[in-house]
Design an enzyme around this catalytic site. Structure first.
Site, PDB file in Angstrom:
ATOM      1  N   PHE A   1       0.856  -1.192   0.000  1.00 54.90           N
ATOM      2  CA  PHE A   1       0.000   0.000   0.000  1.00 54.90           C
ATOM      3  C   PHE A   1       0.887   1.235   0.000  1.00 54.90           C
ATOM      4  O   PHE A   1       1.778   1.360   0.839  1.00 54.90           O
ATOM      5  CB  PHE A   1      -0.905   0.019   1.241  1.00 54.90           C
ATOM      6  CG  PHE A   1      -1.761   1.250   1.316  1.00 54.90           C
ATOM      7  CD1 PHE A   1      -2.779   1.462   0.393  1.00 54.90           C
ATOM      8  CD2 PHE A   1      -1.544   2.215   2.290  1.00 54.90           C
ATOM      9  CE1 PHE A   1      -3.563   2.611   0.442  1.00 54.90           C
ATOM     10  CE2 PHE A   1      -2.325   3.364   2.355  1.00 54.90           C
ATOM     11  CZ  PHE A   1      -3.341   3.560   1.431  1.00 54.90           C
TER      12      PHE A   1
ATOM     13  N   ASP B   1       9.317   2.667   0.677  1.00 55.86           N
ATOM     14  CA  ASP B   1       8.214   3.392   1.306  1.00 55.86           C
ATOM     15  C   ASP B   1       8.297   3.086   2.798  1.00 55.86           C
ATOM     16  O   ASP B   1       7.888   2.012   3.253  1.00 55.86           O
ATOM     17  CB  ASP B   1       6.879   2.937   0.705  1.00 55.86           C
ATOM     18  CG  ASP B   1       5.695   3.643   1.350  1.00 55.86           C
ATOM     19  OD1 ASP B   1       5.871   4.230   2.436  1.00 55.86           O
ATOM     20  OD2 ASP B   1       4.598   3.587   0.775  1.00 55.86           O
TER      21      ASP B   1
ATOM     22  N   LYS C   1       3.765  10.259   8.138  1.00 54.35           N
ATOM     23  CA  LYS C   1       3.215   9.816   9.429  1.00 54.35           C
ATOM     24  C   LYS C   1       3.970  10.375  10.640  1.00 54.35           C
ATOM     25  O   LYS C   1       3.755  11.517  11.016  1.00 54.35           O
ATOM     26  CB  LYS C   1       3.145   8.292   9.449  1.00 54.35           C
ATOM     27  CG  LYS C   1       2.058   7.755   8.483  1.00 54.35           C
ATOM     28  CD  LYS C   1       1.768   6.302   8.724  1.00 54.35           C
ATOM     29  CE  LYS C   1       0.752   5.716   7.751  1.00 54.35           C
ATOM     30  NZ  LYS C   1      -0.620   5.797   8.197  1.00 54.35           N
TER      31      LYS C   1
END
Ligand code: PLP
Length: 392
Positions: free
Chosen positions: A124, A209, A239
């Site tokens: 994702f 990522d 994040k």
């Protein structure tokens, strides 16, 4: 828009690993805004950094030099493989920048045909059109047209299958060293090194990522650092970088970013002074050796305790996976039901692919809070087992 399946639960304030409803009910937060509140809620250093900056300057535009951007970029490049940074407002924008950087690199080197981005099953990378195309889960793409040309998906952790997909049009491989949404699947150190070697041999760029697994969540500042000699060319971060203030970053070597010249990319808000002030304070805290030591100690505790739960509740807990404080519990019973059973115990946990629930607590969690989380999980396991028995 009706895009979220929201829990009927709202919070008024937070402190450390606790969230409080307007009625004053306290919940133990072991999802931390899905790995965002890595320093817990209302961390005094982050609050102070935001307040100080708010009184001075909010926004000026990237037309001007932004000293906070230079300071955070210097901090990130000092701590990593990278030479340059582009700041964004979210993770998916960091992924956009990574994909554009990789394609532009090859274009600038006289190989404009090298456009293919290879992602992996279960991965994702965010919700923009480029990110859902790079992600390895068909459900994110459903209804948004066929996968675009230039995006390929390789099986998870199968180097031979990956080699078969690579060729003269490959621009880059994009991978999470520990898959988050896919269900806390960790890639081995040897697999990461094999990817690095393959990219070196073929001239493809390696993009990590680390939006979910990075910034100390696995017990190293970045998850790939567990594998020596496997540094990427480009890395996406977000994040925990803002601890709750929206900010992301795309880090790269000077060579990988050689095509990114004036005019090739930009963002109105990316690198805004408020985000930079919080980001710098967050990275300073996240890089502290005592915080990393806490993550490793708690990770060991959780693995041991959760393995005990797996033994005592084999009808509920099937597998424990992940790395550091990105922990996946694969369930035999429904994961969404289990999240509700945990909420009944005043424990907040995240869902995940492959019928997992994830523990993503603040990295500042204490051992006492970890014990409390395990007790609440045990109560949820008991309730899930009783419910399954009653239904049988
Ligand atoms: N990449 C990974 C690994 C993620 O976990 C996420 C978000 O969960 C993203 C990208 C997208 O980040 P954002 O939601 O900030 O756009």
């Amino acid at each position: 828009m009706g895009v979220y399946q929201r829990a009927p639960l709202a919070f008024e304030r937070g402190e450390g690993a606790r969230l409080f409803t307007a009625d004053g009910e306290a919940y133990l937060d072991c999802l931390a805004g899905i790995a965002v509140n890595a320093l817990g809620h209302a961390h005094p250093k982050l609050v102070q950094a935001l307040k100080d900056q708010a009184e001075k300057l909010w926004h000026v535009s990237n037309i001007f030099t932004i000293p906070g951007q230079e300071a955070l970029a210097r901090k990130l490049t000092d701590l990593t493989f990278a030479d340059v940074v582009f700041f964004t407002n979210s993770g998916t924008e960091a992924v956009e920048c990574a994909i554009k950087t990789a394609r532009k690199h090859h274009w600038a080197k006289g190989a404009p045909e090298r456009i293919d981005i290879i992602g992996f099953e279960g991965s994702f990378h965010g919700r923009t059109i480029a990110a859902v195309n790079a992600s390895g889960n068909e459900s994110y793409l459903e209804g948004f047209g066929p996968r675009l040309p230039g995006y390929l998906v390789a099986p998870f952790d199968d180097i031979d299958a990956l080699k078969a997909l690579m060729g003269p049009t490959t621009a880059a491989i994009i991978i999470e060293p520990v898959q988050g949404e896919g269900g806390a699947r960790s890639l081995s150190e040897s697999s990461l090194r094999a990817l690095r070697r393959l990219c070196d041999e073929t001239g493809a760029l390696l993009i990590y990522d680390e939006i979910q697994c990075g910034l100390s969540r696995t017990g190293r500042l970045f998850a790939h650092e567990w594998a020596e000699g496997a540094a990427p060319d480009i890395m996406c971060v977000a994040k925990a970088l803002g601890g709750g203030f929206p900010v992301g970053a795309c880090l790269a070597t000077a060579e990988a970013a050689s095509g990114m010249t004036p005019g090739s990319h930009g963002s109105t808000y990316g690198g805004n002074p408020m985000a930079m002030a919080v980001g710098l304070a967050a990275v300073e805290e996240l890089a502290k050796p005592e915080l990393l030591a806490n993550v490793r100690e708690l990770a060991g505790y959780f693995v041991q305790q959760l393995s005990g739960l797996q033994q005592r509740y084999p009808d509920v807990v099937v597998d424990i996976r992940g790395k550091g404080l990105l922990i996946g519990i694969k369930l035999a019973t429904n994961n969404r039901d289990f999240m509700q059973l945990a909420r009944d115990q005043k424990l907040l946990i995240a869902g995940g692919g492959d019928n997992c629930v994830r523990l993503l607590p603040p990295l500042t969690l204490t051992l006492d809070e970890a014990r409390e989380a395990v007790e609440k999980l045990e109560a949820a396991c008991r309730a899930a087992r009783d419910r399954a028995k009653a239904a049988a």
